[in-house]
Each structure stands twice: as structure tokens, then as C-alpha cells.
Write a protein that holds these residues in place. Sequence first.
Motif, mmCIF file in Angstrom:
data_model
loop_
_atom_site.group_PDB
_atom_site.id
_atom_site.type_symbol
_atom_site.label_atom_id
_atom_site.label_comp_id
_atom_site.label_asym_id
_atom_site.label_seq_id
_atom_site.Cartn_x
_atom_site.Cartn_y
_atom_site.Cartn_z
ATOM 1 N N LEU A 171 -21.577 -9.864 -23.755
ATOM 2 C CA LEU A 171 -21.443 -8.647 -24.550
ATOM 3 C C LEU A 171 -21.784 -7.452 -23.685
ATOM 4 C CD1 LEU A 171 -23.211 -9.289 -28.003
ATOM 5 C CD2 LEU A 171 -20.760 -9.312 -27.551
ATOM 6 N N VAL A 198 -23.071 -3.229 -24.410
ATOM 7 C CA VAL A 198 -23.404 -2.159 -25.357
ATOM 8 C C VAL A 198 -23.298 -0.856 -24.576
ATOM 9 C CG1 VAL A 198 -25.118 -1.212 -26.939
ATOM 10 C CG2 VAL A 198 -24.938 -3.688 -26.632
ATOM 11 N N VAL A 236 -20.580 -1.952 -29.388
ATOM 12 C CA VAL A 236 -20.737 -3.276 -28.791
ATOM 13 C C VAL A 236 -19.349 -3.770 -28.427
ATOM 14 C CG1 VAL A 236 -20.715 -4.407 -31.068
ATOM 15 C CG2 VAL A 236 -21.664 -5.605 -29.085
ATOM 16 N N VAL A 238 -26.634 -7.715 -32.973
ATOM 17 C CA VAL A 238 -26.623 -6.338 -32.486
ATOM 18 C C VAL A 238 -26.163 -5.380 -33.587
ATOM 19 C CG1 VAL A 238 -25.497 -4.751 -30.872
ATOM 20 C CG2 VAL A 238 -26.278 -7.003 -30.076
ATOM 21 N N ARG A 247 -23.404 -10.931 -31.325
ATOM 22 C CA ARG A 247 -22.772 -9.671 -31.723
ATOM 23 C C ARG A 247 -23.204 -9.272 -33.132
ATOM 24 N NH1 ARG A 247 -17.501 -9.327 -33.881
ATOM 25 N NH2 ARG A 247 -17.039 -11.387 -33.003
#
Length: 306
Positions: A152, A154, A277, A296, A293
Amino acid sequence: MNARDIRSLDVGMLRTFDALMRERSVSRAAQRLFLSQPAVSASLTRLREVFGDPLFTRMPHGVAPTARAEALAPQVEQLLAGMARLLEPQQDFDPATSNRIFRVAGSDFASRWLLAPLSRELVEAGSAIRILWEPTQTGSIAERLRKGEIDLAVIARIHRPQDMQTEVLYEDHYVYVTRRDHPQAGEPVTLESFCAVPQVFLGYGTSTLDDLIDEELARRGMRRHAQLAVSSFGQILHQLRCSDHAAVLGRRVAQAFASELAIRALPLELPRYQSMVCWDGGSSGDVGVEWLRGGVVGISVSGALA
């Protein structure tokens, strides 16, 4: 490779091979795998025996793959990806029973509000999951996601990327900041003072924001004093505390340190930005990545970013 060689090969050895291909260093591969350097070296010795090739040769600053290793690399990558899909049950992901290593790229500010709640959840679940947080300044985020180097990212962007999957966490605008006792902290920010006070930047020369600011000033025949370029928000804040420098920051970043900073409106119009994200479309069926995910996004929805 004959039958005996195949029985001599295990997943740990393949992961070592993959890490060495990506890092080109035994020490960095060990860090990537959360193993000791002797363990990685021992695994490499076994790999050499199985494949009958040195695979990696020692260089002044790491190791270089042989032609045989280069040929094997895409096959090993495909095998590991297939094993990951095979071993992860296609049902709700349970962090309590997983020992995966997740790699997330983001700024130090993003890690400030994400890692604490994520780690609390892992501790409460008694999870063996490990999270490795990496900076975003190295290489293309989309390419790193596609290759599986990170799970991932951010990031904050003025323009939403089209080369990866994204979900917006929040939208915000930019502000002008100095330390609270800066000589000009009590005055409105004019274009003249904005250009005169030396500024510190995050990765100056590589951001859309900086390009927009400089282009807008150039249209007015003006130029700001771009003095220091750094790689983290922590460095920016330290510089602001210790000098008469100024910076252009996202409002939420500035508000997190409002007790130390004088936060004022910019003297020019800038577009808003979005924190988001990001993930690769090819990982959409990975229940582990989907769980991360979701965590987040959940932190964002809960108001932890306010």
C-alpha cells in the motif's frame, strides 16, 4: 533441475532469492525479510547448491545477479505470488493467525497517525503480522506497487493518480507556517514577504505543489527564496523550530503542531489536495491487503485524522 533438486528447494529460499534480486545486498535483504545476515547467507548457499550457479556475485557495494539469476527472477516472482494466493484463505482475513509482512510507503506524518492505531489492533489480536514503513521518495509508487515491492501507499496529491487504484482519505488545503515567535508571525503574509522569507521544502524539485507555486510567482515576475530541501515533515518542523524559515504545509499537518506554529493563509490561490491510500489493481483479490487497506480507511473515518 532434477527431482532431488526440487525436494531441496523451499519457500524460504525462494523468498531469499527474491529479496536479493530486489535489494542487491545481503544486509538489506536480511532487513527486508526480518532475518539475520547469517541466515540469509546460509539460504543463499543452499540456493547455489540447488541451482548449480553462484546466482549472486559480491560487488564493492552489495551483490549483482548472474545471468542465471536474471533468468530465474520472473519465474520465482510468479511462484511466490501464486503461493501467497494459495495460502491465504479466500475468506475474511484474520490478523490473529497471520504472520505476513506488509510494506507501506508514506510520509512520516502519515505514519504518525496510522501506525499507532494499527499496532494497537495487532497487539490486541496477539498477531505476528509485521509492518514495514518506507519513504515514498524512492521510485515510482505505481511501479513499486505493481512489482509487489510495497503493498500500500499513503500519499497526498493535488491530482489523483490514474496508474493505480486509490481511495480518498480526506481533502484539505495548504497554509503558510512559521514558528510562533517568528519575527513576522503576527503580520499578514504578503507576496513580498512570502518571497523574502527563506523556505524549507519537502523534496523540492519533485513536487507538483512547488511547481505550481513557482509558476504562479513567475507569472507575476516574482521568485521566492527556496533554501532548504529535506526528505521528511519531521525535518521541516525541526527547521521551523530552530530558525526563521517558513514552509507551505497541508493544514492538517500544520494543525497537528499548532502549539508550536503560527499558521496563516497563503497570499496566492492554490488548488486543494487529497490524502489517499493507493494499491495495485492486481492485488484486489488479496484478502490481507484488503484488510490492511480497510484498516487505513477505518482510521480516517473514525476521525483520527482531524
